[in-house]
Motif scaffolding. Structure first.
Motif, short mmCIF file in Angstrom:
data_model
loop_
_atom_site.label_atom_id
_atom_site.label_comp_id
_atom_site.label_asym_id
_atom_site.label_seq_id
_atom_site.Cartn_x
_atom_site.Cartn_y
_atom_site.Cartn_z
N LYS A 1 0.84 -1.21 0.00
CA LYS A 1 0.00 0.00 0.00
C LYS A 1 0.87 1.26 0.00
N ARG A 2 1.88 1.30 -0.85
CA ARG A 2 2.84 2.40 -0.82
C ARG A 2 2.58 3.44 -1.92
N LYS A 3 1.32 3.61 -2.28
CA LYS A 3 0.95 4.65 -3.23
C LYS A 3 0.24 5.77 -2.49
N ILE A 4 0.60 7.01 -2.83
CA ILE A 4 0.01 8.20 -2.21
C ILE A 4 -0.61 9.05 -3.30
N VAL A 5 -1.87 9.44 -3.10
CA VAL A 5 -2.58 10.25 -4.09
C VAL A 5 -2.96 11.58 -3.46
N THR A 6 -2.66 12.67 -4.15
CA THR A 6 -3.09 13.99 -3.71
C THR A 6 -3.53 14.78 -4.93
N LEU A 7 -3.90 16.05 -4.74
CA LEU A 7 -4.47 16.85 -5.84
C LEU A 7 -3.51 17.95 -6.26
N ALA A 8 -3.64 18.37 -7.50
CA ALA A 8 -2.71 19.35 -8.07
C ALA A 8 -2.81 20.72 -7.42
N LEU B 1 -10.74 10.58 -9.91
CA LEU B 1 -10.06 10.23 -8.66
C LEU B 1 -10.26 8.76 -8.34
N ALA B 2 -11.47 8.27 -8.53
CA ALA B 2 -11.75 6.87 -8.24
C ALA B 2 -10.91 5.93 -9.10
N SER B 3 -10.60 6.37 -10.32
CA SER B 3 -9.77 5.55 -11.20
C SER B 3 -8.30 5.59 -10.81
N ARG B 4 -7.91 6.62 -10.06
CA ARG B 4 -6.49 6.77 -9.69
C ARG B 4 -6.20 6.20 -8.29
N VAL B 5 -7.23 6.13 -7.45
CA VAL B 5 -7.06 5.53 -6.12
C VAL B 5 -7.34 4.04 -6.27
N ASP B 6 -6.29 3.26 -6.26
CA ASP B 6 -6.44 1.83 -6.54
C ASP B 6 -6.04 0.99 -5.33
N ALA B 7 -5.93 -0.30 -5.55
CA ALA B 7 -5.66 -1.22 -4.44
C ALA B 7 -4.29 -0.99 -3.81
N ARG B 8 -3.38 -0.33 -4.54
CA ARG B 8 -2.04 -0.06 -4.00
C ARG B 8 -2.01 1.20 -3.15
N THR B 9 -3.09 1.98 -3.15
CA THR B 9 -3.11 3.27 -2.47
C THR B 9 -3.28 3.11 -0.96
N GLY B 10 -2.38 3.73 -0.21
CA GLY B 10 -2.47 3.67 1.24
C GLY B 10 -2.84 5.00 1.87
N LEU B 11 -2.69 6.10 1.10
CA LEU B 11 -2.89 7.42 1.69
C LEU B 11 -3.38 8.38 0.61
N VAL B 12 -4.42 9.15 0.94
CA VAL B 12 -4.96 10.18 0.06
C VAL B 12 -4.95 11.49 0.83
N ALA B 13 -4.54 12.59 0.17
CA ALA B 13 -4.51 13.90 0.80
C ALA B 13 -5.33 14.88 -0.02
N ALA B 14 -6.28 15.56 0.63
CA ALA B 14 -7.12 16.53 -0.07
C ALA B 14 -7.45 17.69 0.87
N MET B 15 -7.34 18.90 0.34
CA MET B 15 -7.61 20.12 1.10
C MET B 15 -9.10 20.42 1.13
N VAL C 1 -14.55 12.20 -1.44
CA VAL C 1 -13.15 11.79 -1.59
C VAL C 1 -12.83 10.69 -0.58
N SER C 2 -13.31 10.87 0.66
CA SER C 2 -13.08 9.87 1.70
C SER C 2 -13.70 8.53 1.35
N ALA C 3 -14.90 8.56 0.79
CA ALA C 3 -15.56 7.30 0.42
C ALA C 3 -14.73 6.53 -0.61
N ILE C 4 -14.13 7.27 -1.53
CA ILE C 4 -13.27 6.63 -2.54
C ILE C 4 -12.05 6.02 -1.86
N ALA C 5 -11.44 6.79 -0.94
CA ALA C 5 -10.25 6.30 -0.25
C ALA C 5 -10.58 5.07 0.59
N ARG C 6 -11.67 5.11 1.30
CA ARG C 6 -12.00 4.02 2.22
C ARG C 6 -12.39 2.74 1.49
N ARG C 7 -12.96 2.89 0.30
CA ARG C 7 -13.26 1.68 -0.49
C ARG C 7 -11.99 0.91 -0.81
#
Length: 373
Positions: free
Chosen positions: A89-96, A132-146, A161-167
């Motif tokens: 789970k070493r993938k991190i997703v955040t926003l531009a 975002l849902a397509s970019r947050v995948d099974a490898r994602t461990g952390l999502v950051a959003a303001m 955004v949280s619902a996508i992360a928690r899925r």
């Protein structure tokens, strides 16, 4: 000078200054000392912590840890949580459009073996949830959003955004610095939340990280482990008390502050002509008015309108010479970004001052247009 730069910092509330004064002058005890004056300082800090929790509408499912500011809180949340991620789970997703303290921290984590993904936002500054849902995948461990963007005021749909992360079993870190006390913080949707005192009429030099119960993060600072054993450093009772009093006032003045900002927003829009609003007009905090006018040189305008304090974007990026990364993420070119200004207002902005300031800004913009014609 008329102050219209509330996103950079806010005027300290008089009540905050009064609450801090004894702890700066006579109540000088170290809050981590066992004697009476140390215990008194520690007790004052716990009262302040309760005020921050109350302003957050916390349900006691997490704890507030005081930090030196939101930058430390964001670094701690991201680095501390990343250190606990499993190998799968070493993938991190955040926003531009995130703040530099998030983007730069995530970029650094990319040099430490983490996979980094920074999806774009739409022209209104909001994330496309399907993307975002397509970019947050099974490898994602952390999502950051303001929650509320510091430059354009856009309010991200954090619950979605949280619902996508928690899925995907990922943690969600939320930079709520610009939203705290201004819009509801969706705490139930978050695992970690960063806050700042000086954005809510408190002192500079103190912030906080809220961590949900059951979420483990490694320390960022090592030493005495003064804050719950995971954040080292002697706390300043004066700064903590100031932050706590500022948070208490957020609750006490919530309705008044909101109504005042709405009046100022409506008045400002009625006075400005020939300007376009940057970012979503619907999902935004109304104390942030980021606008642009064709052919305007924002740096020149700031130097010309000396009786008004306003900005061309984030104070953290000022002086870099680069156009705003947030405006670039909206699809604005360099010329459009450099013709944009940010007006921030709030509790202590009077309608009279707002009218006078916007008159000066409008006149300066008209002069620039006439000289360019």
């Amino acid at each position: 000078m008329i102050y219209l730069d509330y996103q950079a910092t806010t005027p300290m509330a008089p009540e905050v200054a009064a609450a801090m004064r004894p702890w700066l002058e006579t109540h000088f005890g170290n809050p981590h000392s066992p004697h009476r004056i140390g215990r008194e300082a520690a007790a004052a800090i716990e009262v302040a912590r309760e005020h921050v929790l109350t302003a957050l509408r916390s349900s006691r499912e997490g704890r507030v840890f005081f930090t030196s500011g939101a930058t430390e809180a964001a670094n701690w949340a991201l680095k501390g949580a990343a250190a606990r991620l499993s190998a799968e789970k070493r993938k991190i997703v955040t926003l531009a459009t995130e703040h530099a303290c998030v983007l730069d921290t995530v970029e650094w984590l990319g040099t430490q073996g983490f996979e980094i993904d920074v999806p774009p936002v739409q022209p209104n500054g909001l994330v496309d949830l399907d993307l975002l849902a397509s970019r947050v995948d099974a490898r994602t461990g952390l999502v950051a959003a303001m929650l509320v963007n510091n430059e354009i005021g856009a309010i991200q749909p954090i619950a979605e955004v949280s619902a996508i992360a928690r899925r995907r079993g990922a943690l969600l870190f939320c930079d709520a610095v610009q939203g705290f006390g201004r819009v509801p913080v969706p705490l139930d949707a978050c695992d970690m939340v960063a806050l700042s005192s000086h954005k809510v009429h408190g002192p500079k030099g103190i912030g906080a990280l809220w961590i949900r119960d059951g979420v483990a993060v490694d320390p960022l600072l090592h030493g005495g482990g003064q804050e719950g054993g995971i954040r080292s450093g002697t706390l300043s009772p004066a700064l903590c008390v100031g932050f706590g009093e500022a948070a208490r006032l957020l609750v006490e003045r919530e309705g008044k502050d909101h109504a005042h900002v709405e009046r100022l927003w409506t008045r400002a829009l009625s006075l400005l002509s020939g300007w376009a609003v940057n970012g979503s007009a619907e999902r935004r905090y109304h104390g942030n008015l980021n606008i642009r006018r064709e052919g305007l040189d924002s740096d020149r305008m700031i130097s010309e309108v000396r009786g008004v304090a306003f900005s061309a974007g984030s104070a953290c990026a000022s002086g870099s010479g680069r156009p705003s990364h947030v405006l670039a993420a909206l699809g604005l070119d360099d010329r459009q970004a450099r013709s944009s200004i940010r007006l921030g207002f709030g509790r202590y902005t009077t309608e009279e001052d707002m009218i006078h300031a916007l008159t000066l800004i409008q006149e300066a913009a008209d002069r620039q247009r006439s000289f360019a014609a």
